[in-house]
Motif scaffolding. Structure first.
Motif, PDB file in Angstrom:
ATOM      1  N   ILE A  68       0.740  -0.997  -0.005  1.00 61.80           N
ATOM      2  CA  ILE A  68       0.028  -0.006  -0.041  1.00 61.80           C
ATOM      3  C   ILE A  68       0.764   1.353  -0.071  1.00 61.80           C
ATOM      4  N   ALA A  69       2.005   1.333   0.715  1.00 63.02           N
ATOM      5  CA  ALA A  69       2.980   2.373   1.115  1.00 63.02           C
ATOM      6  C   ALA A  69       3.557   2.875  -0.495  1.00 63.02           C
ATOM      7  N   VAL A  70       3.711   1.924  -1.290  1.00 66.95           N
ATOM      8  CA  VAL A  70       4.554   2.097  -2.524  1.00 66.95           C
ATOM      9  C   VAL A  70       3.482   2.042  -3.852  1.00 66.95           C
ATOM     10  N   ALA A  71       2.374   1.797  -3.528  1.00 67.74           N
ATOM     11  CA  ALA A  71       1.274   1.758  -4.617  1.00 67.74           C
ATOM     12  C   ALA A  71       1.051   3.491  -4.939  1.00 67.74           C
ATOM     13  N   ASP A  79     -12.931   4.022  -8.253  1.00 68.82           N
ATOM     14  CA  ASP A  79     -12.645   3.438  -9.786  1.00 68.82           C
ATOM     15  C   ASP A  79     -11.991   1.863  -9.713  1.00 68.82           C
ATOM     16  N   ASN A  80     -11.030   1.852  -8.729  1.00 70.60           N
ATOM     17  CA  ASN A  80     -10.394   0.394  -8.639  1.00 70.60           C
ATOM     18  C   ASN A  80     -11.249  -0.678  -7.903  1.00 70.60           C
ATOM     19  N   ALA A 128      -6.873   0.678  -4.276  1.00 72.98           N
ATOM     20  CA  ALA A 128      -8.014   1.359  -3.691  1.00 72.98           C
ATOM     21  C   ALA A 128      -7.478   1.614  -2.177  1.00 72.98           C
ATOM     22  N   ALA A 129      -7.001   0.557  -1.518  1.00 78.77           N
ATOM     23  CA  ALA A 129      -6.359   0.701  -0.045  1.00 78.77           C
ATOM     24  C   ALA A 129      -5.469   1.984   0.030  1.00 78.77           C
ATOM     25  N   ALA A 130      -4.470   2.187  -1.023  1.00 76.98           N
ATOM     26  CA  ALA A 130      -3.711   3.459  -0.933  1.00 76.98           C
ATOM     27  C   ALA A 130      -4.300   4.805  -1.078  1.00 76.98           C
ATOM     28  N   GLY A 131      -5.451   4.422  -1.990  1.00 82.32           N
ATOM     29  CA  GLY A 131      -6.127   5.843  -2.201  1.00 82.32           C
ATOM     30  C   GLY A 131      -6.915   6.348  -0.848  1.00 82.32           C
ATOM     31  N   ARG A 132      -7.451   5.188  -0.227  1.00 77.70           N
ATOM     32  CA  ARG A 132      -7.957   5.562   1.295  1.00 77.70           C
ATOM     33  C   ARG A 132      -7.142   6.072   2.278  1.00 77.70           C
ATOM     34  N   LEU A 158     -10.422  -3.939   2.677  1.00 80.09           N
ATOM     35  CA  LEU A 158      -9.630  -4.280   1.768  1.00 80.09           C
ATOM     36  C   LEU A 158      -8.339  -5.067   2.149  1.00 80.09           C
ATOM     37  N   MET A 159      -7.725  -4.689   3.291  1.00 84.47           N
ATOM     38  CA  MET A 159      -6.598  -5.285   3.660  1.00 84.47           C
ATOM     39  C   MET A 159      -6.862  -6.722   4.145  1.00 84.47           C
TER      40      MET A 159
END
Length: 180
Positions: A68-71, A79-80, A128-132, A158-159
Motif C-alpha cells: 500500500i505504501a509504494v502503490a 474506480d479500482n 484502492a487501499a492506498a487511495g483511502r 480491503l486489507m
C-alpha cells in the motif's frame, strides 16, 4: 461560490507506513476476521514492523502495508473498487448493480473479495487501499486509529481481503504454528 481545489498530494511511502504503526485497532480489524484460518490474530509492534509469530498473519500484514505504501495514488480509488465489482458481474454473473455511488445486490465486502480473485498482483486492491490512506492523510488523519469508523471499516476490509487472497494463492508468509 468557487469550488475548492481538492488536495491531491502524493504522500511519501514513509508517511503511509507510519500511518499503520503502533495501532491499537489494526490487528483486531484486519486479522481477527481471519481467525477461522488461524486463531493467532493479535499483532504487536516491535518498533519497526508488526512482530512475526508462528501461526500469525502479521508478516502478511507487514507486506501489504508495504504494498500500500509504494502503490501509486489513484485519481479515484472508487474506480479500482468498481473494476473489482465489474469482474463479479462479468465472470460470476452476480445480479449486482451500481445505483448512484453504491453497489447493491450483495454485501460490498463480498463483492470486492470475489472480484479480487482475478486481481493479478492485487493491483486494484492495493490502489484502492492506498487511495483511502492518502485521502485520510489529506484530511489530517495521520494515523489509522484516527480514521472515522466508516472509512476505517472499508480500508480494513480491503486489507483483510488482500491477506485472505495471499493465503488462498499460496503467497502468504505465515509461519507454521509450532504445533504443526
Amino acid at each position: 461560490m468557487a469550488k475548492t481545489k481538492k488536495n491531491r498530494d502524493v504522500h511519501p511511502p514513509e508517511l503511509v507506513r507510519q500511518f499503520f504503526a503502533r495501532s491499537d485497532y489494526l490487528d483486531t480489524m484486519v486479522l481477527r476476521p481471519l481467525s477461522h484460518i488461524t486463531m493467532n490474530w493479535e499483532a504487536s509492534w516491535d518498533g519497526e514492523t508488526y512482530s512475526l509469530e508462528a501461526g500469525s498473519f502479521a508478516g502478511d500484514l507487514n507486506e501489504i502495508i508495504e504494498q500500500i505504501a509504494v502503490a501509486a495514488r489513484p485519481d479515484r480509488y472508487h474506480d479500482n473498487e468498481d473494476r473489482l465489482a465489474e469482474r463479479v458481474i462479468a465472470e460470476l454473473h452476480w445480479p449486482i448493480q451500481k445505483k448512484g455511488g453504491l453497489w447493491v445486490g450483495a454485501d460490498y465486502q463480498s463483492i470486492l473479495e470475489q472480484g479480487a480473485f482475478s486481481d493479478l498482483g492485487q493491483r486494484e486492491l492495493a490502489a484502492a487501499a492506498a487511495g483511502r490512506v492518502h485521502m485520510a492523510l489529506d484530511f489530517g488523519q495521520t494515523h489509522f486509529d484516527d480514521m472515522d469508523d466508516g472509512h476505517m471499516a472499508m480500508l480494513t476490509g480491503l486489507m483483510t481481503i488482500m491477506i485472505y487472497h495471499r493465503y488462498c494463492d499460496g503467497s502468504s508468509v505465515m509461519m507454521p504454528d509450532e504445533d504443526e
